[in-house]
Design an enzyme around this catalytic site. Structure first.
Site, mmCIF file in Angstrom:
data_model
loop_
_atom_site.group_PDB
_atom_site.id
_atom_site.type_symbol
_atom_site.label_atom_id
_atom_site.label_comp_id
_atom_site.label_asym_id
_atom_site.label_seq_id
_atom_site.Cartn_x
_atom_site.Cartn_y
_atom_site.Cartn_z
ATOM 1 N N LYS A 119 -4.382 8.173 4.561
ATOM 2 C CA LYS A 119 -4.038 7.824 3.181
ATOM 3 C C LYS A 119 -4.669 8.858 2.253
ATOM 4 O O LYS A 119 -5.888 9.025 2.265
ATOM 5 C CB LYS A 119 -4.546 6.410 2.857
ATOM 6 N N GLY A 132 0.252 12.490 -4.021
ATOM 7 C CA GLY A 132 -0.007 12.197 -2.616
ATOM 8 C C GLY A 132 -1.486 12.118 -2.267
ATOM 9 O O GLY A 132 -1.851 11.975 -1.107
ATOM 10 N N ARG A 182 -6.592 5.151 8.131
ATOM 11 C CA ARG A 182 -6.363 3.706 8.168
ATOM 12 C C ARG A 182 -5.763 3.343 9.524
ATOM 13 O O ARG A 182 -4.934 4.083 10.058
ATOM 14 C CB ARG A 182 -5.409 3.367 7.029
ATOM 15 N N ARG A 189 5.838 -3.344 5.962
ATOM 16 C CA ARG A 189 5.667 -4.293 4.847
ATOM 17 C C ARG A 189 6.943 -5.105 4.639
ATOM 18 O O ARG A 189 7.995 -4.728 5.140
ATOM 19 C CB ARG A 189 5.377 -3.493 3.562
ATOM 20 N N ASP A 258 5.749 -4.848 -1.541
ATOM 21 C CA ASP A 258 5.487 -3.648 -0.726
ATOM 22 C C ASP A 258 4.026 -3.577 -0.288
ATOM 23 O O ASP A 258 3.647 -2.679 0.457
ATOM 24 C CB ASP A 258 5.878 -2.375 -1.495
ATOM 25 N N ASN A 259 3.225 -4.524 -0.738
ATOM 26 C CA ASN A 259 1.825 -4.555 -0.304
ATOM 27 C C ASN A 259 1.547 -5.763 0.582
ATOM 28 O O ASN A 259 0.399 -6.206 0.711
ATOM 29 C CB ASN A 259 0.892 -4.583 -1.522
ATOM 30 N N ASP A 268 -3.444 -2.717 1.761
ATOM 31 C CA ASP A 268 -3.426 -2.040 0.460
ATOM 32 C C ASP A 268 -4.521 -2.527 -0.481
ATOM 33 O O ASP A 268 -4.299 -3.387 -1.345
ATOM 34 C CB ASP A 268 -2.052 -2.163 -0.213
HETATM 35 P P1 AMP Z 1 0.144 1.196 -4.478
HETATM 36 O O1 AMP Z 1 -0.080 0.730 -5.857
HETATM 37 O O2 AMP Z 1 -0.978 2.049 -3.900
HETATM 38 O O3 AMP Z 1 0.554 0.119 -3.538
HETATM 39 O O4 AMP Z 1 1.358 2.215 -4.564
HETATM 40 C C1 AMP Z 1 2.661 1.900 -5.023
HETATM 41 C C2 AMP Z 1 3.595 3.022 -4.674
HETATM 42 O O5 AMP Z 1 3.193 4.232 -5.306
HETATM 43 C C3 AMP Z 1 3.667 3.355 -3.204
HETATM 44 O O6 AMP Z 1 4.960 3.832 -2.930
HETATM 45 C C4 AMP Z 1 2.652 4.448 -3.078
HETATM 46 O O7 AMP Z 1 2.839 5.225 -1.926
HETATM 47 C C5 AMP Z 1 2.901 5.229 -4.348
HETATM 48 N N1 AMP Z 1 1.725 5.983 -4.797
HETATM 49 C C6 AMP Z 1 0.592 5.497 -5.317
HETATM 50 N N2 AMP Z 1 -0.255 6.485 -5.645
HETATM 51 C C7 AMP Z 1 0.358 7.648 -5.305
HETATM 52 C C8 AMP Z 1 0.000 9.025 -5.387
HETATM 53 N N3 AMP Z 1 -1.162 9.425 -5.889
HETATM 54 N N4 AMP Z 1 0.900 9.925 -4.946
HETATM 55 C C9 AMP Z 1 2.076 9.549 -4.446
HETATM 56 N N5 AMP Z 1 2.467 8.272 -4.350
HETATM 57 C C10 AMP Z 1 1.633 7.331 -4.773
HETATM 58 MG MG MG Z 2 1.036 -0.097 -1.802
#
Ligand code: AMP
Ligand code: MG
Length: 490
Positions: A119, A132, A182, A189, A258-259, A268
């Site tokens: 991650k 990313g 991880r 999900r 998605d979480n 997550d």
């Molecule tokens: P999360 O809030 O971490 O569950 O992320 C929600 C979505 O945003 C998922 O598709 C993650 O992979 C994407 N995401 C979150 N932070 C980043 C980041 N820094 N770069 C690329 N994708 C991100």
């Molecule tokens: Mg997520």
């Protein structure tokens, strides 16, 4: 090369499985390594469980792979596509924007497969506007909380290692980037199913379900009810996990579909928070203005999410089967929650009259702003002759009334105070990962001192025994703790 090394053991069954049909499910992607990587922490216990020796874990090879440098190896790493409902609204395609799966390794006599995923190892085709990357502070939180949840006996993704380097990421300011390796039985999900259902691709929904059955529930492979069993398993396991969250005062913060793990594990870790004072209205995510994901709402939000998942099973099950699965959630949740809460207060089994005893206690705790974790730990020592927990309450008369009923209930069991105390201490932790503890470790780590991360990893791994070296974490949180604000992904 050692045949038993991590890089040799990493296989990509997921990739192989879907490559045969089409690659609608994932995109091959190579991680972007951190520059000048170094360890913040490695998780020796998890490494051992995975059959990775301490020497191997400490090697430059592991550091390289786990900070994203795969240049010397033929590892078929990939990012998976998923969609989801965020804050109750359809958000369309999301996907692994900053997570790259390296493959699985087979563990133990049964060759149980565990996914290894990085991650924060650079952008993927699903990164949208993101870089990313993950910053050190959010990675420390994920690393520690995964292991804290595991230490509390709650099924969760695990964290094998945490590395950093000279790579930075821009958030509110420029911050050090980090990579968590991880580990999970599955990273799939609810959102993976939603993606294919809402893109009108029932064939892919079926393939995903078949993949999960083959990997995790092979005994059901020929069972005509296998899709029902898969959905039912998710409903029941989710109910259990949420009951466990409520019992330890864990607030996830971003229960978007998605979480939510298809196996019902916790996944997550972002703006999560453990309750300090017992406040059912607690909102740990600063961005959650409506309180959709407040502590109190978690059980019903999980059901909302299960409904969203169940909709995707419309091409595999008939309406009655889907309704039948979903109907089981409430009973399972209540039965799990009641059993755990009864055990927390030292009862050998839950009886219907205990509901009032537990609810009354929680109402008093909320009214008098009693610390959730400390109270239950102190309750282990409660007896006719030791009622020091009375001091936690402002309304002492009300407490005395409650204590009278509680003592009567305890007296109906054939347990000595010592026996009850010992069993209660095995379910009422002394330490949970309060925000201020994570913050203390983050500030030290940002200054180059990782010892606090190690200390927290150690105590949270076994939060039920006293760790004398962590005495500072046994009391109420400091005043500054309430000023910490945590919002979505960083
Ligand atoms: P999360 O809030 O971490 O569950 O992320 C929600 C979505 O945003 C998922 O598709 C993650 O992979 C994407 N995401 C979150 N932070 C980043 C980041 N820094 N770069 C690329 N994708 C991100
Ligand atoms: Mg997520």
């Amino acid at each position: 090369m050692d045949n038993n090394s991590v890089q040799q053991r990493l296989k990509c069954h997921f990739y192989d499985h879907f490559e045969a049909s089409d690659s609608t499910f994932l995109s091959a992607i190579t991680p972007q390594p951190l520059d000048n990587p170094s360890w913040v922490s490695t998780n020796k216990d998890l490494a051992e469980m995975l059959g990775i020796s301490a020497d191997e874990m400490a090697s430059d090879t592991c550091l390289g792979i786990m900070s994203g440098d795969l240049t010397q190896y033929s590892i078929n790493s990939f990012a998976a596509v998923y969609s989801g409902h965020q804050f109750g609204v359809w958000a369309g395609q999301l996907g692994d924007g900053r997570a790259i799966t390296l493959g699985e390794i087979a563990v133990g006599d049964n060759d149980e497969l565990w996914d290894l995923q990085l991650k924060g190892a650079g952008p993927t085709p699903y990164s949208r506007f993101g870089d990313g990357r993950a910053v050190l502070r959010s990675s420390i939180r994920e690393y520690l909380c995964s292991e804290a949840m595991h230490g509390l006996g709650i099924d969760t993704t695990r964290a094998l290692s945490l590395s950093t380097g000279t790579t930075t990421a821009v958030r509110e300011q420029v911050e050090p980037a980090a990579v968590v390796c991880r580990v999970a039985r599955s990273h799939i999900r609810f959102g993976n199913f939603e993606h294919f259902h809402y893109s009108n691709n029932p064939k892919a929904v079926k393939e995903l379900a078949d993949y999960l059955i083959q990997r995790h529930f092979s005994a059901w492979k020929e069972d005509p009810k296998r899709y029902y069993l898969l959905l039912q398993n998710c409903v029941l396991k989710t109910a259990k996990t949420i009951a466990q969250w409520q019992s330890v005062g864990f607030c996830h913060g971003v229960m978007n579909t998605d979480n939510m793990s298809i196996l019902g594990d916790t996944i997550d870790y972002g703006p999560f928070g453990f309750l300090d004072i017992y406040n059912p209205e607690f909102i740990c995510n600063h961005s959650d203005h409506q309180g959709r994901y407040s502590f109190r709402n978690q059980p019903s939000i999980a059901l909302w999410n299960l409904n969203a998942l169940a909709t995707c099973f419309g091409s595999l099950l008939d309406t009655n089967e889907i309704t039948d699965c979903l109907k089981q959630y409430e009973n399972e949740y209540l039965s799990q929650y009641r059993t755990i809460m009864a055990t927390k207060i030292g009862l050998l089994e839950y009886q219907p009259q205990d509901e009032q005893l537990i609810n009354q206690l929680l109402i008093m705790m909320a009214n008098d702003q009693v610390d959730y974790t400390l109270f239950f730990r102190k309750l282990c020592d409660f007896s006719v002759s030791n009622q020091s927990i009375r001091d936690y309450f402002i309304d002492r008369d009300q407490f005395d009334l409650w204590a009278e009923t509680y003592l009567q209930r305890l007296a109906s069991q054939k347990l000595t105070d010592k026996q009850r105390c010992e069993s209660m201490q095995q379910i009422n932790p002394l330490y949970v990962l309060r925000n201020y503890m994570a913050q203390t470790a983050i500030e030290a780590a940002e200054a180059g001192d990782y010892s606090e991360v190690e200390l927290l990893l150690k105590i949270l791994n076994n939060p039920y025994i006293t760790h004398p070296e962590a005495e500072k974490y046994e009391g109420l949180p400091p005043d500054w703790a309430s000023k910490i604000s945590v919002s979505c992904s960083s």
